[in-house]
Design a protein around this motif. Structure first.
Motif, short mmCIF file in Angstrom:
data_model
loop_
_atom_site.label_atom_id
_atom_site.label_comp_id
_atom_site.label_asym_id
_atom_site.label_seq_id
_atom_site.Cartn_x
_atom_site.Cartn_y
_atom_site.Cartn_z
N LYS A 48 0.83 -1.21 0.00
CA LYS A 48 0.00 0.00 0.00
C LYS A 48 0.87 1.27 0.00
O LYS A 48 0.39 2.34 -0.36
N ASN A 49 2.13 1.15 0.39
CA ASN A 49 3.02 2.32 0.43
C ASN A 49 3.85 2.49 -0.84
O ASN A 49 4.74 3.35 -0.89
N MET A 50 3.57 1.71 -1.87
CA MET A 50 4.32 1.86 -3.12
C MET A 50 3.97 3.19 -3.79
O MET A 50 2.81 3.61 -3.79
N LEU A 51 4.95 3.82 -4.40
CA LEU A 51 4.68 5.02 -5.19
C LEU A 51 3.99 4.63 -6.50
O LEU A 51 3.10 5.32 -6.97
N PHE A 52 4.43 3.53 -7.10
CA PHE A 52 3.79 2.98 -8.29
C PHE A 52 3.24 1.60 -7.91
O PHE A 52 4.00 0.72 -7.50
N SER A 53 1.92 1.44 -8.03
CA SER A 53 1.26 0.21 -7.60
C SER A 53 1.69 -0.96 -8.48
O SER A 53 2.25 -0.76 -9.57
N ILE A 54 1.37 -2.14 -8.04
CA ILE A 54 1.71 -3.33 -8.84
C ILE A 54 1.08 -3.25 -10.24
O ILE A 54 1.80 -3.44 -11.23
N PRO A 55 -0.22 -2.93 -10.37
CA PRO A 55 -0.76 -2.80 -11.74
C PRO A 55 -0.07 -1.70 -12.56
O PRO A 55 0.15 -1.87 -13.76
N ALA A 56 0.28 -0.60 -11.89
CA ALA A 56 0.96 0.50 -12.61
C ALA A 56 2.33 0.06 -13.11
O ALA A 56 2.75 0.43 -14.21
N ILE A 57 3.03 -0.72 -12.30
CA ILE A 57 4.36 -1.21 -12.71
C ILE A 57 4.25 -2.11 -13.95
O ILE A 57 5.00 -1.95 -14.91
N ILE A 58 3.30 -3.04 -13.90
CA ILE A 58 3.13 -3.98 -15.04
C ILE A 58 2.76 -3.20 -16.30
O ILE A 58 3.33 -3.43 -17.37
N ALA A 59 1.81 -2.27 -16.15
CA ALA A 59 1.38 -1.48 -17.31
C ALA A 59 2.57 -0.70 -17.88
O ALA A 59 2.82 -0.71 -19.10
N PHE A 60 3.34 -0.05 -17.00
CA PHE A 60 4.47 0.76 -17.45
C PHE A 60 5.52 -0.11 -18.15
O PHE A 60 5.97 0.22 -19.27
N LEU A 61 5.93 -1.21 -17.51
CA LEU A 61 6.96 -2.07 -18.11
C LEU A 61 6.51 -2.56 -19.49
O LEU A 61 7.32 -2.63 -20.42
N SER A 62 5.22 -2.86 -19.62
CA SER A 62 4.73 -3.45 -20.88
C SER A 62 4.63 -2.43 -22.01
O SER A 62 4.40 -2.80 -23.16
N THR A 63 4.80 -1.14 -21.69
CA THR A 63 4.89 -0.16 -22.77
C THR A 63 6.27 -0.19 -23.42
O THR A 63 6.47 0.33 -24.52
N ILE A 64 7.24 -0.78 -22.71
CA ILE A 64 8.62 -0.81 -23.21
C ILE A 64 9.00 -2.20 -23.67
O ILE A 64 9.52 -2.39 -24.76
#
Ligand code: ZN
Length: 219
Positions: free
Chosen positions: A160-176
């Motif tokens: 809950k204290n992440m700056l970028f949530s788990i879904p946000a991380i996956i979405a971001f990585l998958s753009t690259i």
């Protein structure tokens, strides 16, 4: 090339993606700015070790730090994944240690060089047995984990204290990157990182899902 299995799955480890500075308190303790987009680096699969093995402090470094992190296993291939769909790409969750030769990383930062050496030595990516992920979306933002060193709690974290949530991380990585079945994602460490010494005993725990016990030796 030696293939590295992912414990608790039938998968072989593919890419190892790692997120840096994903908890505000950890960014502060290293005097780093709070990032506005995820800080990403990659570790080689040759750096993977498992429960009951030893971190080897390399002769090139005088300071290797522990970073306990939630680790995701990607269960199917995907590119340009939306945040809303991201949870469907997680097959398993476990705990890991992203070991870091801090002195070498500091030197690299000074010269604006990559972190590949500081993060990539053999034994620098420890992973637990992985727990199957049941698709519960809310759970992704309330996963607790911790690390004890010599029976003393050193790091406590919750997603809950992440700056970028788990879904946000996956979405971001998958753009690259095209994410693939068997990719591992280290999601960043909370505050409390510290150096390790030969003879230390570490135990990382995530929920009641997995523990990861490691020793430390010098090269
Ligand atoms: Zn890390």
């Amino acid at each position: 090339m030696a293939q590295k299995k992912i414990p608790g799955t039938n998968l072989i480890a593919q890419n190892i993606f790692c997120i840096g500075r994903n908890y505000a308190e950890h960014a502060k303790e290293l005097n780093n700015p709070i990032p506005t987009s995820p800080v990403v680096f990659i570790k080689p699969t040759s750096s993977i070790i498992y429960d009951k093995e030893n971190l080897i402090i390399p002769s090139q470094s005088k300071r290797v730090d522990h970073e306990v992190e939630i680790v995701l296993v990607i269960g199917k291939d995907g590119k340009n994944i939306s945040e809303a769909d991201a949870y469907k790409y997680i097959s398993h969750i476990g705990v890991g240690l992203d070991f870091t030769a801090r002195d070498l990383q500091d030197k690299a930062k000074e010269k604006s060089l990559p972190w590949s050496i500081a993060k990539g030595f053999d034994t620098f990516a420890a992973i637990s047995h992985f727990h199957p992920y049941d698709g519960n979306l809310e759970k992704l933002s309330n996963i607790s984990f911790n690390l004890t060193v010599n029976n003393e709690v050193r790091q406590r974290g919750n997603s809950k204290n992440m700056l970028f949530s788990i879904p946000a991380i996956i979405a971001f990585l998958s753009t690259i990157y095209t994410l693939s079945e068997g990719d591992l994602i280290f999601t960043g460490t909370p505050e409390g990182i510290a150096p390790l010494n030969a003879g230390d005993k570490m135990t990382a725990q995530i929920e009641d899902w997995a523990t990861l016990s490691l020793g430390v030796v010098s090269a």
